[in-house]
Design a protein around this motif. Structure first.
Motif, PDB file in Angstrom:
ATOM      1  N   VAL A 120       0.836  -1.206   0.000  1.00 28.34           N
ATOM      2  CA  VAL A 120       0.000   0.000   0.000  1.00 28.34           C
ATOM      3  C   VAL A 120       0.867   1.252   0.000  1.00 28.34           C
ATOM      4  O   VAL A 120       0.605   2.216  -0.733  1.00 28.34           O
ATOM      5  N   VAL A 121       1.911   1.262   0.826  1.00 27.71           N
ATOM      6  CA  VAL A 121       2.807   2.424   0.874  1.00 27.71           C
ATOM      7  C   VAL A 121       3.507   2.616  -0.467  1.00 27.71           C
ATOM      8  O   VAL A 121       3.573   3.724  -1.011  1.00 27.71           O
ATOM      9  N   CYS A 122       4.018   1.523  -1.014  1.00 27.60           N
ATOM     10  CA  CYS A 122       4.768   1.611  -2.270  1.00 27.60           C
ATOM     11  C   CYS A 122       3.902   2.129  -3.405  1.00 27.60           C
ATOM     12  O   CYS A 122       4.248   3.101  -4.076  1.00 27.60           O
ATOM     13  N   TRP A 123       2.757   1.495  -3.621  1.00 24.41           N
ATOM     14  CA  TRP A 123       1.914   1.860  -4.770  1.00 24.41           C
ATOM     15  C   TRP A 123       1.245   3.212  -4.556  1.00 24.41           C
ATOM     16  O   TRP A 123       1.086   3.982  -5.518  1.00 24.41           O
ATOM     17  N   GLY A 124       0.859   3.518  -3.321  1.00 24.65           N
ATOM     18  CA  GLY A 124       0.264   4.823  -3.052  1.00 24.65           C
ATOM     19  C   GLY A 124       1.246   5.949  -3.301  1.00 24.65           C
ATOM     20  O   GLY A 124       0.902   6.984  -3.878  1.00 24.65           O
ATOM     21  N   ARG A 125       2.476   5.753  -2.865  1.00 23.50           N
ATOM     22  CA  ARG A 125       3.512   6.758  -3.108  1.00 23.50           C
ATOM     23  C   ARG A 125       3.823   6.854  -4.601  1.00 23.50           C
ATOM     24  O   ARG A 125       3.964   7.955  -5.160  1.00 23.50           O
ATOM     25  N   LEU A 126       3.931   5.695  -5.252  1.00 19.00           N
ATOM     26  CA  LEU A 126       4.274   5.671  -6.666  1.00 19.00           C
ATOM     27  C   LEU A 126       3.199   6.340  -7.525  1.00 19.00           C
ATOM     28  O   LEU A 126       3.508   7.004  -8.525  1.00 19.00           O
ATOM     29  N   CYS A 127       1.944   6.206  -7.118  1.00 18.92           N
ATOM     30  CA  CYS A 127       0.878   6.792  -7.942  1.00 18.92           C
ATOM     31  C   CYS A 127       0.887   8.317  -7.864  1.00 18.92           C
ATOM     32  O   CYS A 127       0.369   8.988  -8.759  1.00 18.92           O
ATOM     33  N   ASP A 128       1.477   8.898  -6.819  1.00 21.55           N
ATOM     34  CA  ASP A 128       1.688  10.350  -6.791  1.00 21.55           C
ATOM     35  C   ASP A 128       2.898  10.744  -7.626  1.00 21.55           C
ATOM     36  O   ASP A 128       2.927  11.806  -8.252  1.00 21.55           O
TER      37      ASP A 128
ATOM     38  N   VAL B 219       4.561   8.897 -10.268  1.00 23.66           N
ATOM     39  CA  VAL B 219       4.581   8.569 -11.703  1.00 23.66           C
ATOM     40  C   VAL B 219       3.193   8.488 -12.323  1.00 23.66           C
ATOM     41  O   VAL B 219       3.076   8.388 -13.549  1.00 23.66           O
ATOM     42  N   GLY B 220       2.139   8.503 -11.498  1.00 24.09           N
ATOM     43  CA  GLY B 220       0.793   8.450 -12.039  1.00 24.09           C
ATOM     44  C   GLY B 220       0.029   7.230 -11.560  1.00 24.09           C
ATOM     45  O   GLY B 220       0.615   6.209 -11.172  1.00 24.09           O
ATOM     46  N   ARG B 221      -1.311   7.359 -11.595  1.00 23.20           N
ATOM     47  CA  ARG B 221      -2.177   6.272 -11.112  1.00 23.20           C
ATOM     48  C   ARG B 221      -2.115   5.049 -12.039  1.00 23.20           C
ATOM     49  O   ARG B 221      -2.014   3.920 -11.577  1.00 23.20           O
ATOM     50  N   ARG B 222      -2.148   5.296 -13.342  1.00 26.03           N
ATOM     51  CA  ARG B 222      -2.189   4.190 -14.302  1.00 26.03           C
ATOM     52  C   ARG B 222      -0.907   3.327 -14.274  1.00 26.03           C
ATOM     53  O   ARG B 222      -1.000   2.100 -14.157  1.00 26.03           O
ATOM     54  N   PRO B 223       0.295   3.917 -14.356  1.00 28.53           N
ATOM     55  CA  PRO B 223       1.498   3.070 -14.310  1.00 28.53           C
ATOM     56  C   PRO B 223       1.617   2.275 -13.010  1.00 28.53           C
ATOM     57  O   PRO B 223       2.049   1.120 -13.023  1.00 28.53           O
ATOM     58  N   ALA B 224       1.238   2.892 -11.896  1.00 29.45           N
ATOM     59  CA  ALA B 224       1.307   2.189 -10.619  1.00 29.45           C
ATOM     60  C   ALA B 224       0.363   0.993 -10.609  1.00 29.45           C
ATOM     61  O   ALA B 224       0.725  -0.102 -10.150  1.00 29.45           O
ATOM     62  N   MET B 225      -0.852   1.176 -11.127  1.00 22.41           N
ATOM     63  CA  MET B 225      -1.822   0.085 -11.156  1.00 22.41           C
ATOM     64  C   MET B 225      -1.320  -1.080 -12.013  1.00 22.41           C
ATOM     65  O   MET B 225      -1.388  -2.255 -11.600  1.00 22.41           O
ATOM     66  N   LEU B 226      -0.806  -0.790 -13.178  1.00 19.57           N
ATOM     67  CA  LEU B 226      -0.341  -1.852 -14.074  1.00 19.57           C
ATOM     68  C   LEU B 226       0.846  -2.597 -13.464  1.00 19.57           C
ATOM     69  O   LEU B 226       0.932  -3.835 -13.561  1.00 19.57           O
TER      70      LEU B 226
END
Length: 375
Positions: A58-66, A68-75
């Motif tokens: 959760v920390v990794c993807w939540g931080r990453l979506c700020d 690099v963006g929501r879409r790249p983090a989700m994929l």
């Protein structure tokens, strides 16, 4: 930023994803115990380990979506989940299975934090609360789809059939998200340093109580997935029959979500609805405790799931209103807190091996916490 709203059907699927994959897995716990020659408690610990790794994800993807963006983090998260599931399919040692569960959990966390962040990007105020309520109704299908399909796969194809099904699901979600998921990150998103934000949030007592409430209601639900397979086995029932209990849980979650939506429309505040849900959970836990030597325990268990359906949308929709400008990072840290607490709760559940006592304790703590939260 692409201002296009994400398709609601896709948001529903991605929000359901973490709970769905965990309920598909739950019916094979008894097979995991026998196949890998471990105790019931050790098999149940695969759930608590899962959520500890989920918290880190959760920390990794939540931080990453700020960043690099929501879409790249989700994929990236969906791809990571697929890798973990493939490793689980190939595992022949319990330690390897635990590692696979850690990788899977780390990837699956993207479905929780990034989906919630995208919803907070796209909706505000009362509309956001209503959207979370709709998501709660959709989540009521997860136990049906997960427990029934997981039970059937476990009964007919064993635990390898379950892991194969999870791998196919990961591949389908990755392809669908790659095709239809837009970017929703606002241009006003701030790339703040994580530590100062964490310090700010750690001083927010209301936020801590919200995290504890989310963890407690999820511990009740996932405690069932962790402990009920062994209750069913003790009653001489099969994994397939345990899987069909998901239908009852789904009806209860749907009832809770519909009731929540109706009460919101009637003017009930989110705080009052959380208190109502906590009271209901406490009563349900006492009744489960009194009846878990027979299949009748499913009736009060449904009451606990109704409480989950009422509480979770209201806690999640209100928790981060003061952190909209850093929604991804704040959501990551908030998720870290409640998933660590959930992992702790499931570790306690594995040690107790008593579903009624677990739900009663969680209901009592939730009632205390909901009253403190509203003062």
């Amino acid at each position: 930023m692409n201002n296009k709203l994400p398709p609601r059907w896709l948001m529903v699927g991605l929000m359901m994803f973490p709970q769905l994959v965990e309920t598909i897995y739950s019916p094979v716990l008894t097979q995991i115990a026998s196949q890998f020659r471990v105790s019931e408690g050790q098999a149940s610990q695969t759930l608590s380990v899962y959520f500890l790794a989920f918290a880190v994800g959760v920390v990794c993807w939540g931080r990453l979506c700020d960043l690099v963006g929501r879409r790249p983090a989700m994929l990236a998260g969906l791809l990571t989940y697929g890798v973990g599931t493939l490793l689980a399919l190939l595992a022949n040692e319990f330690e390897v299975l635990l590692l696979a569960r850690v990788i899977s959990a780390f990837g699956a966390a993207v479905g929780s934090v990034v989906t919630q962040t995208m919803l907070r990007d796209s909706y505000q105020g009362g509309e956001l609360a209503r959207v979370f309520s709709v998501m709660g109704i959709a989540l009521s299908l997860s136990p049906v789809l997960g427990l029934v399909s997981g039970g059937l796969l476990a009964e007919r194809l064993g635990y390898l059939g379950v892991f194969s099904g999870l791998l196919v699901l990961a591949a389908v979600l990755l392809l669908v998200a790659g095709r239809w998921l837009p970017e929703t990150r606002p241009a006003t998103t701030l790339r703040v340093a994580l530590w100062p934000l964490a310090c700010r949030m750690m001083k927010d007592g209301g936020l801590w109580r919200s995290a504890l409430l989310v963890a407690l209601f999820n511990t009740m639900l996932f405690g069932y997935y962790s402990l009920a397979p062994f209750l069913f086995a003790g009653l001489g029932l099969s994994t397939g029959e345990f899987g069909y209990s998901g239908i009852l849980l789904a009806l209860a979650t749907l009832l809770g979500s519909l009731l929540n939506r109706r009460l919101l429309g009637a003017g009930w505040s989110p705080a009052s609805l959380v208190r109502l849900a906590a009271s209901l959970a406490l009563v349900a836990g006492l009744l489960v405790w009194a009846s878990q030597d027979s299949l009748w325990f499913l009736l009060p268990m449904m009451g606990g799931v109704v409480a989950f359906g009422i509480a979770i949308p209201n806690v999640l929709s209100q928790a981060l209103l003061a952190y909209r400008e850093v929604a991804g990072s704040a959501g990551a840290l908030f998720g870290l807190a409640y998933y660590l607490l959930l992992g702790l709760g499931l570790a306690v559940a594995a040690g107790l091996q008593d579903l009624g006592l677990l739900i009663t304790g969680c209901g009592l703590l939730a009632l205390w916490c909901s009253r403190r939260r509203s003062t």
